[in-house]
Scaffold this motif. Structure first.
Motif, PDB file in Angstrom:
ATOM      1  N   VAL A 145       0.866  -1.182   0.000  1.00  0.00           N
ATOM      2  CA  VAL A 145       0.000   0.000   0.000  1.00  0.00           C
ATOM      3  C   VAL A 145       0.899   1.228   0.000  1.00  0.00           C
ATOM      4  N   MET A 146       0.685   2.113  -0.995  1.00  0.00           N
ATOM      5  CA  MET A 146       1.493   3.317  -1.074  1.00  0.00           C
ATOM      6  C   MET A 146       0.636   4.524  -0.773  1.00  0.00           C
ATOM      7  N   ARG A 147       1.256   5.546  -0.223  1.00  0.00           N
ATOM      8  CA  ARG A 147       0.511   6.767   0.076  1.00  0.00           C
ATOM      9  C   ARG A 147       1.056   7.918  -0.759  1.00  0.00           C
ATOM     10  N   THR A 148       0.267   8.980  -0.839  1.00  0.00           N
ATOM     11  CA  THR A 148       0.664  10.147  -1.605  1.00  0.00           C
ATOM     12  C   THR A 148       2.052  10.610  -1.149  1.00  0.00           C
ATOM     13  N   GLY A 149       2.873  10.986  -2.129  1.00  0.00           N
ATOM     14  CA  GLY A 149       4.245  11.348  -1.795  1.00  0.00           C
ATOM     15  C   GLY A 149       5.198  10.198  -2.070  1.00  0.00           C
ATOM     16  N   GLY A 150       4.640   9.084  -2.566  1.00  0.00           N
ATOM     17  CA  GLY A 150       5.495   7.983  -2.985  1.00  0.00           C
ATOM     18  C   GLY A 150       6.133   7.221  -1.846  1.00  0.00           C
ATOM     19  N   ARG A 151       5.417   7.142  -0.716  1.00  0.00           N
ATOM     20  CA  ARG A 151       5.980   6.364   0.395  1.00  0.00           C
ATOM     21  C   ARG A 151       5.201   5.080   0.587  1.00  0.00           C
ATOM     22  N   LEU A 152       5.939   4.078   1.051  1.00  0.00           N
ATOM     23  CA  LEU A 152       5.306   2.794   1.323  1.00  0.00           C
ATOM     24  C   LEU A 152       4.619   2.872   2.683  1.00  0.00           C
ATOM     25  N   ALA A 153       3.309   2.581   2.701  1.00  0.00           N
ATOM     26  CA  ALA A 153       2.588   2.618   3.973  1.00  0.00           C
ATOM     27  C   ALA A 153       2.641   1.253   4.653  1.00  0.00           C
ATOM     28  N   GLN A 154       2.434   0.195   3.870  1.00  0.00           N
ATOM     29  CA  GLN A 154       2.500  -1.148   4.438  1.00  0.00           C
ATOM     30  C   GLN A 154       2.761  -2.151   3.326  1.00  0.00           C
ATOM     31  N   LEU A 166      -2.915  -7.502   6.027  1.00  0.00           N
ATOM     32  CA  LEU A 166      -3.307  -6.123   5.770  1.00  0.00           C
ATOM     33  C   LEU A 166      -4.661  -5.850   6.414  1.00  0.00           C
ATOM     34  N   LEU A 167      -5.588  -6.803   6.238  1.00  0.00           N
ATOM     35  CA  LEU A 167      -6.941  -6.621   6.753  1.00  0.00           C
ATOM     36  C   LEU A 167      -6.981  -6.749   8.273  1.00  0.00           C
ATOM     37  N   SER A 168      -6.151  -7.633   8.826  1.00  0.00           N
ATOM     38  CA  SER A 168      -6.218  -7.826  10.271  1.00  0.00           C
ATOM     39  C   SER A 168      -5.401  -6.775  11.023  1.00  0.00           C
ATOM     40  N   ASP A 169      -4.251  -6.409  10.453  1.00  0.00           N
ATOM     41  CA  ASP A 169      -3.387  -5.467  11.155  1.00  0.00           C
ATOM     42  C   ASP A 169      -2.928  -4.317  10.272  1.00  0.00           C
ATOM     43  N   PRO A 170      -3.841  -3.422   9.916  1.00  0.00           N
ATOM     44  CA  PRO A 170      -3.391  -2.266   9.118  1.00  0.00           C
ATOM     45  C   PRO A 170      -2.374  -1.470   9.918  1.00  0.00           C
ATOM     46  N   ALA A 171      -1.298  -1.037   9.230  1.00  0.00           N
ATOM     47  CA  ALA A 171      -0.178  -0.413   9.927  1.00  0.00           C
ATOM     48  C   ALA A 171      -0.550   0.916  10.565  1.00  0.00           C
ATOM     49  N   ASP A 172      -1.423   1.654   9.906  1.00  0.00           N
ATOM     50  CA  ASP A 172      -1.789   2.957  10.477  1.00  0.00           C
ATOM     51  C   ASP A 172      -3.174   3.389   9.983  1.00  0.00           C
ATOM     52  N   ALA A 173      -3.571   4.590  10.384  1.00  0.00           N
ATOM     53  CA  ALA A 173      -4.910   5.083  10.058  1.00  0.00           C
ATOM     54  C   ALA A 173      -5.106   5.210   8.549  1.00  0.00           C
ATOM     55  N   PHE A 174      -4.025   5.571   7.836  1.00  0.00           N
ATOM     56  CA  PHE A 174      -4.151   5.728   6.390  1.00  0.00           C
ATOM     57  C   PHE A 174      -4.522   4.389   5.730  1.00  0.00           C
ATOM     58  N   VAL A 175      -3.801   3.338   6.079  1.00  0.00           N
ATOM     59  CA  VAL A 175      -4.062   2.025   5.491  1.00  0.00           C
ATOM     60  C   VAL A 175      -5.473   1.557   5.880  1.00  0.00           C
ATOM     61  N   GLU A 176      -5.815   1.750   7.125  1.00  0.00           N
ATOM     62  CA  GLU A 176      -7.128   1.345   7.620  1.00  0.00           C
ATOM     63  C   GLU A 176      -8.224   2.059   6.836  1.00  0.00           C
ATOM     64  N   ASP A 177      -8.042   3.353   6.652  1.00  0.00           N
ATOM     65  CA  ASP A 177      -9.013   4.145   5.912  1.00  0.00           C
ATOM     66  C   ASP A 177      -9.093   3.688   4.464  1.00  0.00           C
ATOM     67  N   PHE A 178      -7.920   3.379   3.900  1.00  0.00           N
ATOM     68  CA  PHE A 178      -7.881   2.966   2.497  1.00  0.00           C
ATOM     69  C   PHE A 178      -8.551   1.607   2.299  1.00  0.00           C
ATOM     70  N   LEU A 179      -8.464   0.760   3.296  1.00  0.00           N
ATOM     71  CA  LEU A 179      -9.071  -0.565   3.192  1.00  0.00           C
ATOM     72  C   LEU A 179     -10.595  -0.489   3.207  1.00  0.00           C
TER      73      LEU A 179
END
Lengths: 371, 238
Positions: A205-214, A221-234
């Motif tokens: 999962v990548m976030r704006t700015g070209g960084r790897l989120a998870q 991914l579904l059980s343990d999203p790394a942060d709020a961004f990944v959780e929101d994206f899921l």
């Protein structure tokens, strides 16, 4: 197979210090919102975009070391809208890379015909031009063209996002089937998280700015999203979707409330259940009825409540089982074997318990791995 | 025998050509400049495609050249090339160039981005990509430009009559006045028109032969891949 650390600034940073190890022979999905640098990342792998910093290794060797056209011809590339050569026939489109690699015309065409069959295209389409094909067929040609020279690596840039959902599902299933047969190393870019979870062995999962989120397998991914961004994206229903990764094989089924069409009065009264599932002579489900409404020897299938879609334990996931229970008018899901014969029924409550114990087992596994 | 058409094909001897000879001369004076224009336009257009900033000044310069009346052109050129065919053909080549450069540039530019990306990703170098992908897909646009250039070139050759009988069929117009034989004027106009129509038909035929990949009945060239609404032969939907 690949260790990437790179940054790509052209005034703005498109991909920022990204490190990924892409496993051989499986599908790795890059997913994220538009402008997160996922396509840029993909294009750095075949050097359509050159990284400003960092290196990309393919089988331990820097991809800068070989001529760029050689590198590209060893990687299949599938693009949104297929990007077919509109002035060439389907068979010539597919044979493009083999011809560039110096294959004879006959051999290249035979290979193209073989690939058309593999991706599910009618051989009669070979001599047609791209404009004569539907979007889904064009996309299949795109996949066949990428596979033509049997490259070990396949790069796919949102290949299915321009076709309608039904065709897309067909193409995704086809890709999984082809991948089962060929075992390519596929890097797949999409903005659709559902597609990522369906296709990916690993999902980045990548976030704006070209960084790897998870970077994790889809279940994690579904059980343990790394942060709020990944959780929101899921999305909101990731708990439900995670159930897709739990098998339904260990669900405790009961045959208590299952009765045959020719049941006796005792058989109808005995279970003491609110609803009974009536089956035909072959054991196939007919529908639900309340004991009070059923008369021994005179059960009319037409008057029964519909039993809904059944699930197959072992093949279907807990998500499918739960879905059946939720859709069932009685709250009970019907389990059948591969032949469609009832093997038992299961309540929402039992499924709920199975979900809790599956979660618990999952956590125990993780604890074991980390300790 | 004093009918109007009696002297139709009786070409005055000072033109030094038969009717068929005039036709050959006319075609040569008209088509060689188009060919030269095409050969110049191809690299020029490719430069304009590669270096986008180049296109507006090139377009501006060629448009100004197009605005120069051919007669003025002839007068300037006579000092250098004399009263020859070349004096007629140079302006015609310039006019062809003016028509063809934007036709090729637009044609090459309208190749869909994903087609170009796919070609690059498959390992096409720039030259191979230009020759095997961009140029073939631009063929309909190039031929559309050629049709305009050819028709205008065939009609403009006649002006060569003004600089000492270099107008091929146009010379008949001058002869018609000189000898008071209006049928020669009719001959000139009709033959020129028929030549233009025939050449145009040949170019259309060439387009059909070169682009079997174009949808039938499409009047304009396709712009993007795949998602256009177009009539599709029934048997393709399976």
């Amino acid at each position: 197979m690949e260790s990437v650390t790179k940054r790509y600034p052209d005034g703005t940073v498109a991909v920022d210090r990204l490190s990924l190890e892409i496993p051989d022979g499986s599908i790795t999905v890059l997913v994220g919102p538009s402008g997160c640098g996922k396509t840029t990342t993909l294009r750095m792998i075949n050097r359509m975009v050159e990284p400003t910093e960092g290196t990309i290794l393919l089988d331990g060797e820097d991809i800068q070391r070989q001529p760029v056209t050689t590198l590209r011809r060893s990687m299949g590339y599938v693009i949104q809208n297929a990007g077919l050569f509109q002035h060439r026939t389907i068979v010539d489109n597919i044979a493009t890379v083999p011809r560039m690699l110096g294959w004879g015309k006959q051999k290249a065409r035979a290979r193209a015909a073989e690939l058309m069959e593999r991706v599910g295209l009618d051989a009669a389409l070979a001599k047609r031009y791209p404009y004569q094909l539907s979007g889904g067929q064009q996309q299949r040609v795109g996949v066949a063209r990428a596979l033509a020279a049997d490259p070990p690596v396949l790069l796919m840039d949102e290949p299915f996002s321009a076709v309608d959902p039904v065709v897309r599902k067909g193409l995704q299933d086809e890709l999984l089937r082809i991948q089962d047969e060929l075992g390519k190393t596929i890097v797949f870019v999409t903005h659709d998280i559902d597609e990522a979870i369906k296709l990916g062995t690993m999902v980045a999962v990548m976030r704006t700015g070209g960084r790897l989120a998870q970077y994790a397998p889809p279940a994690e991914l579904l059980s343990d999203p790394a942060d709020a961004f990944v959780e929101d994206f899921l999305g909101a229903d990731r708990g439900i979707r995670r159930l897709s990764f739990f098998p339904s094989a260990r669900l405790e089924l009961t045959t208590g409330p299952v009765i045959p069409l020719d049941a006796t009065a005792e058989q109808i009264a005995a279970p003491g259940a609110d609803h009974l599932l009536v089956t035909d002579a072959d054991g196939r489900p007919l529908g639900w009825g309340a004991p009070g409404d059923l008369t021994a020897g005179d059960i009319r299938p037409a008057e029964l409540l519909p039993h809904g879609r059944p699930f197959v334990p072992g093949t279907d996931s807990l998500r499918a089982a739960l879905d059946c229970a939720v859709l069932s008018p009685t709250g009970w899901a019907v389990a059948v074997d591969a032949g469609g014969r009832v093997t038992g029924v299961v309540s929402q409550q039992t499924i709920g318990e199975a979900i809790r114990s599956a979660h618990a087992a999952d956590r125990a596994d993780e604890a074991k791995v980390s300790s | 025998m004093n009918g109007f058409l009696d002297g139709f094909f009786d070409i005055p001897s000072d033109l030094q050509h038969s009717w068929l000879g005039l036709i050959g001369l006319h075609l040569r004076e008209a088509l060689l400049p188009v060919l030269a224009g095409l050969l110049l336009a191809l690299p020029l257009a490719q430069l304009c495609v590669r270096f986008r900033w180049l296109y507006p000044p090139v377009l501006g310069a060629t448009t100004i050249l197009y605005a120069v009346p051919s007669l003025a052109f002839f007068v300037v050129l006579i000092d250098y090339t004399g009263q020859t065919e070349l004096t007629v053909m140079i302006p015609l080549a310039v006019y062809s160039l003016v028509v063809l450069v934007p036709a090729i540039v637009d044609g090459v530019r309208s190749v869909p981005q994903e087609t170009l990306a796919a070609a690059t990703a498959m390992g096409f170098g720039p030259v191979r990509r230009y020759l095997q992908v961009q140029l073939p897909i631009a063929v309909p646009a190039i031929l559309a430009g050629l049709r305009v250039a050819t028709a205008s070139s065939i009609s403009l050759v006649s002006l060569g009559a003004l600089i000492g009988n270099q107008g091929a069929l146009g010379n008949l117009l001058a002869a018609a006045q000189k000898y008071d034989r209006p049928e020669l004027a009719v001959n000139s106009v009709v033959t020129t028109a028929v030549l233009a129509i025939l050449c145009d038909a040949l170019l259309v035929l060439l387009r059909v032969v070169l682009t079997p990949w174009m949808p039938n009945g499409a009047r304009s060239r396709p712009k993007t891949g795949g998602r256009r609404q177009r009539p599709v032969p029934q048997d393709v939907i399976r």
